[in-house]
Design a protein around this motif. Sequence first.
Motif, PDB file in Angstrom:
ATOM      1  N   ASP A 199       0.985  -1.268   0.059  1.00 33.50           N
ATOM      2  CA  ASP A 199      -0.100   0.125   0.125  1.00 33.50           C
ATOM      3  C   ASP A 199       0.929   1.329  -0.015  1.00 33.50           C
ATOM      4  N   GLY A 200       0.409   2.317  -0.697  1.00 34.73           N
ATOM      5  CA  GLY A 200       1.086   3.496  -0.946  1.00 34.73           C
ATOM      6  C   GLY A 200       1.919   3.641  -2.341  1.00 34.73           C
ATOM      7  N   THR A 201       2.097   2.472  -2.994  1.00 32.72           N
ATOM      8  CA  THR A 201       2.641   2.441  -4.298  1.00 32.72           C
ATOM      9  C   THR A 201       1.694   3.023  -5.381  1.00 32.72           C
ATOM     10  N   ILE A 202       2.369   3.850  -6.080  1.00 30.51           N
ATOM     11  CA  ILE A 202       1.774   4.717  -7.135  1.00 30.51           C
ATOM     12  C   ILE A 202       2.221   4.054  -8.510  1.00 30.51           C
ATOM     13  N   PHE A 203       1.068   3.733  -9.373  1.00 30.56           N
ATOM     14  CA  PHE A 203       1.568   3.146 -10.576  1.00 30.56           C
ATOM     15  C   PHE A 203       1.140   4.284 -11.803  1.00 30.56           C
ATOM     16  N   GLN A 204       1.784   4.358 -12.736  1.00 32.58           N
ATOM     17  CA  GLN A 204       1.427   5.097 -14.147  1.00 32.58           C
ATOM     18  C   GLN A 204       1.368   4.303 -15.140  1.00 32.58           C
ATOM     19  N   SER A 205       0.168   3.921 -15.936  1.00 33.93           N
ATOM     20  CA  SER A 205      -0.043   2.992 -16.869  1.00 33.93           C
ATOM     21  C   SER A 205       0.176   3.828 -18.150  1.00 33.93           C
ATOM     22  N   PHE A 206       0.639   3.062 -19.442  1.00 30.54           N
ATOM     23  CA  PHE A 206       0.904   3.654 -20.533  1.00 30.54           C
ATOM     24  C   PHE A 206       0.224   2.763 -21.554  1.00 30.54           C
ATOM     25  N   PRO A 207      -0.013   3.195 -22.673  1.00 31.52           N
ATOM     26  CA  PRO A 207       0.100   4.672 -23.196  1.00 31.52           C
ATOM     27  C   PRO A 207      -0.827   5.818 -22.494  1.00 31.52           C
ATOM     28  N   SER A 208      -1.827   5.216 -21.650  1.00 34.80           N
ATOM     29  CA  SER A 208      -2.744   6.268 -21.183  1.00 34.80           C
ATOM     30  C   SER A 208      -2.232   7.397 -20.123  1.00 34.80           C
ATOM     31  N   HIS A 209      -1.300   7.044 -19.482  1.00 36.40           N
ATOM     32  CA  HIS A 209      -0.725   7.885 -18.598  1.00 36.40           C
ATOM     33  C   HIS A 209      -1.581   8.033 -17.453  1.00 36.40           C
ATOM     34  N   SER A 210      -2.163   7.190 -17.095  1.00 33.40           N
ATOM     35  CA  SER A 210      -3.192   7.238 -15.830  1.00 33.40           C
ATOM     36  C   SER A 210      -2.356   6.910 -14.589  1.00 33.40           C
ATOM     37  N   LEU A 211      -3.036   7.463 -13.370  1.00 30.82           N
ATOM     38  CA  LEU A 211      -2.163   7.278 -12.282  1.00 30.82           C
ATOM     39  C   LEU A 211      -3.073   6.565 -11.434  1.00 30.82           C
ATOM     40  N   TYR A 212      -2.464   5.482 -10.606  1.00 34.14           N
ATOM     41  CA  TYR A 212      -3.248   4.772  -9.577  1.00 34.14           C
ATOM     42  C   TYR A 212      -2.248   4.462  -8.491  1.00 34.14           C
ATOM     43  N   LEU A 213      -3.144   4.427  -7.154  1.00 34.75           N
ATOM     44  CA  LEU A 213      -2.478   4.318  -6.028  1.00 34.75           C
ATOM     45  C   LEU A 213      -2.990   3.024  -5.364  1.00 34.75           C
ATOM     46  N   ILE A 214      -2.230   2.204  -4.802  1.00 31.97           N
ATOM     47  CA  ILE A 214      -2.671   0.946  -4.228  1.00 31.97           C
ATOM     48  C   ILE A 214      -2.855   1.038  -2.819  1.00 31.97           C
ATOM     49  N   PHE A 215      -3.983   0.649  -2.441  1.00 34.75           N
ATOM     50  CA  PHE A 215      -4.358   0.490  -0.934  1.00 34.75           C
ATOM     51  C   PHE A 215      -5.561  -0.468  -0.702  1.00 34.75           C
ATOM     52  N   ILE A 222      -6.070   8.005  -9.681  1.00 33.63           N
ATOM     53  CA  ILE A 222      -5.971   9.495  -9.040  1.00 33.63           C
ATOM     54  C   ILE A 222      -6.269  10.608 -10.274  1.00 33.63           C
ATOM     55  N   ALA A 223      -7.346  11.450  -9.954  1.00 29.98           N
ATOM     56  CA  ALA A 223      -7.920  12.248 -10.957  1.00 29.98           C
ATOM     57  C   ALA A 223      -7.016  13.032 -11.831  1.00 29.98           C
ATOM     58  N   SER A 224      -5.750  13.470 -11.154  1.00 36.24           N
ATOM     59  CA  SER A 224      -4.991  14.287 -11.967  1.00 36.24           C
ATOM     60  C   SER A 224      -3.403  14.215 -11.250  1.00 36.24           C
ATOM     61  N   TRP A 232       2.465  15.585  -2.599  1.00 34.56           N
ATOM     62  CA  TRP A 232       3.627  14.894  -2.715  1.00 34.56           C
ATOM     63  C   TRP A 232       4.601  15.495  -3.682  1.00 34.56           C
ATOM     64  N   PRO A 233       5.285  16.480  -3.691  1.00 32.26           N
ATOM     65  CA  PRO A 233       6.015  17.179  -4.557  1.00 32.26           C
ATOM     66  C   PRO A 233       7.177  16.310  -5.154  1.00 32.26           C
ATOM     67  N   GLU A 234       7.538  15.393  -4.534  1.00 29.54           N
ATOM     68  CA  GLU A 234       8.890  14.550  -4.930  1.00 29.54           C
ATOM     69  C   GLU A 234       8.237  13.204  -5.364  1.00 29.54           C
ATOM     70  N   ASN A 235       7.118  12.979  -5.782  1.00 28.19           N
ATOM     71  CA  ASN A 235       6.589  11.766  -6.170  1.00 28.19           C
ATOM     72  C   ASN A 235       7.363  11.056  -7.279  1.00 28.19           C
ATOM     73  N   TYR A 236       6.919   9.930  -7.154  1.00 27.00           N
ATOM     74  CA  TYR A 236       7.305   8.972  -8.310  1.00 27.00           C
ATOM     75  C   TYR A 236       6.287   7.935  -8.584  1.00 27.00           C
ATOM     76  N   ALA A 237       6.365   7.387  -9.760  1.00 28.23           N
ATOM     77  CA  ALA A 237       5.320   6.327 -10.187  1.00 28.23           C
ATOM     78  C   ALA A 237       5.921   5.311 -10.936  1.00 28.23           C
ATOM     79  N   ILE A 238       5.628   4.044 -10.693  1.00 20.14           N
ATOM     80  CA  ILE A 238       6.198   2.825 -11.298  1.00 20.14           C
ATOM     81  C   ILE A 238       5.515   2.586 -12.707  1.00 20.14           C
ATOM     82  N   PRO A 239       6.106   2.501 -13.704  1.00 20.04           N
ATOM     83  CA  PRO A 239       5.618   2.458 -15.103  1.00 20.04           C
ATOM     84  C   PRO A 239       5.000   0.964 -15.277  1.00 20.04           C
ATOM     85  N   VAL A 240       3.907   1.055 -15.921  1.00 21.70           N
ATOM     86  CA  VAL A 240       3.314  -0.481 -16.114  1.00 21.70           C
ATOM     87  C   VAL A 240       2.436  -0.249 -17.404  1.00 21.70           C
TER      88      VAL A 240
END
Length: 328
Positions: A199-215, A222-224, A232-240
């Motif tokens: 929990d807390g992991t953030i994914f960014q899916s491609f090619p849609s670039h959609s963001l998701y939070l696991i919990f 994530i809407a935007s 979280w200014p220093e955020n990062y996302a795992i590509p999937v």
Amino acid sequence: MTEESLEKLYRIIRVAIFAIPILVVAVGLYLVLFPIDTYSFYPDNPKLSKFDILKNTDANQLSFGVFPLRDYRYINLSMDLKKNEKANCQNARPEITLTKTYQAFLYPAADSIATEDELRSFLFDGNQTKYPNGSLLHLKPTNEVFLISHGKKILFPGPEILQGFGYSFDDLTDVQQSDIDEFPDSDQKVYLWTMAHPDGTIFQSFPSHSLYLIFNGKKYPIASKDILTSVWPENYAIPVSDLEADNNLPCDSKNGTGGISCRFDASKLSGIGGYYLFSVNFPANCQVEDVHPGNTRISFSSQRTFSTVKDSLRTIAASALNRYFYKQ
């Protein structure tokens, strides 16, 4: 037995004594340079099984997956069906596909996170520090890396797992021991290959670039990006990769007489991720409730090339450096 026969037998035994260790070393070296990774399912002995097989009655489908230790070229699947299966299932020819993704990204979707306050409640659940859940904290004196989830820390045992799960060294935040001490150990103290992303992991899916939070076993859109950056200014996302039919690789060969046999060429898989999900879809005349998988085996093997040798040596060197030098 004549003296000549004894001498000949002696020579044979002597050659065998020297040949056996040489053969053992040669086989060991081959397996190190061209590794094979095997996962098995034993219906009668779950404790020895390395994965579970799930039944989806709505889709009339079996599904199961594994997370191999490294990248491989060829993937072989074999599954026995128990002898008491109905004839229509014994002779069925199911459609078998393989998808490359991450286990947590397969979680069911939940309602979208639309506000900063809502996102903050997830990222700081059980966490009273300035480092949100999902942070990668790097303790420079020991070179240890911890992931934060529900306000608790999980240790990465080595760089192989960190990179295998899609994390990047560019996302590390350098901290002091006093910062690490703010976090108690998680129930799962060490990050293992068998884990899904916590929990807390953030994914960014491609090619849609959609963001998701696991919990809590779900993935929340994530809407935007602006909402995430604000919290979280220093955020990062795992590509999937987006979960689309185009990312499913069909089985090269299969049979439906008492079992399943499949071979996949991993170089044809387009998905981003390290989790290999197998889907076995049965025809309508064979209901999945009537299917009882027997011993099932998934094996990953490398291509016999110089590039594979270099990758193997690089992996061995990285592991040795991490365990015997960097942690000193």
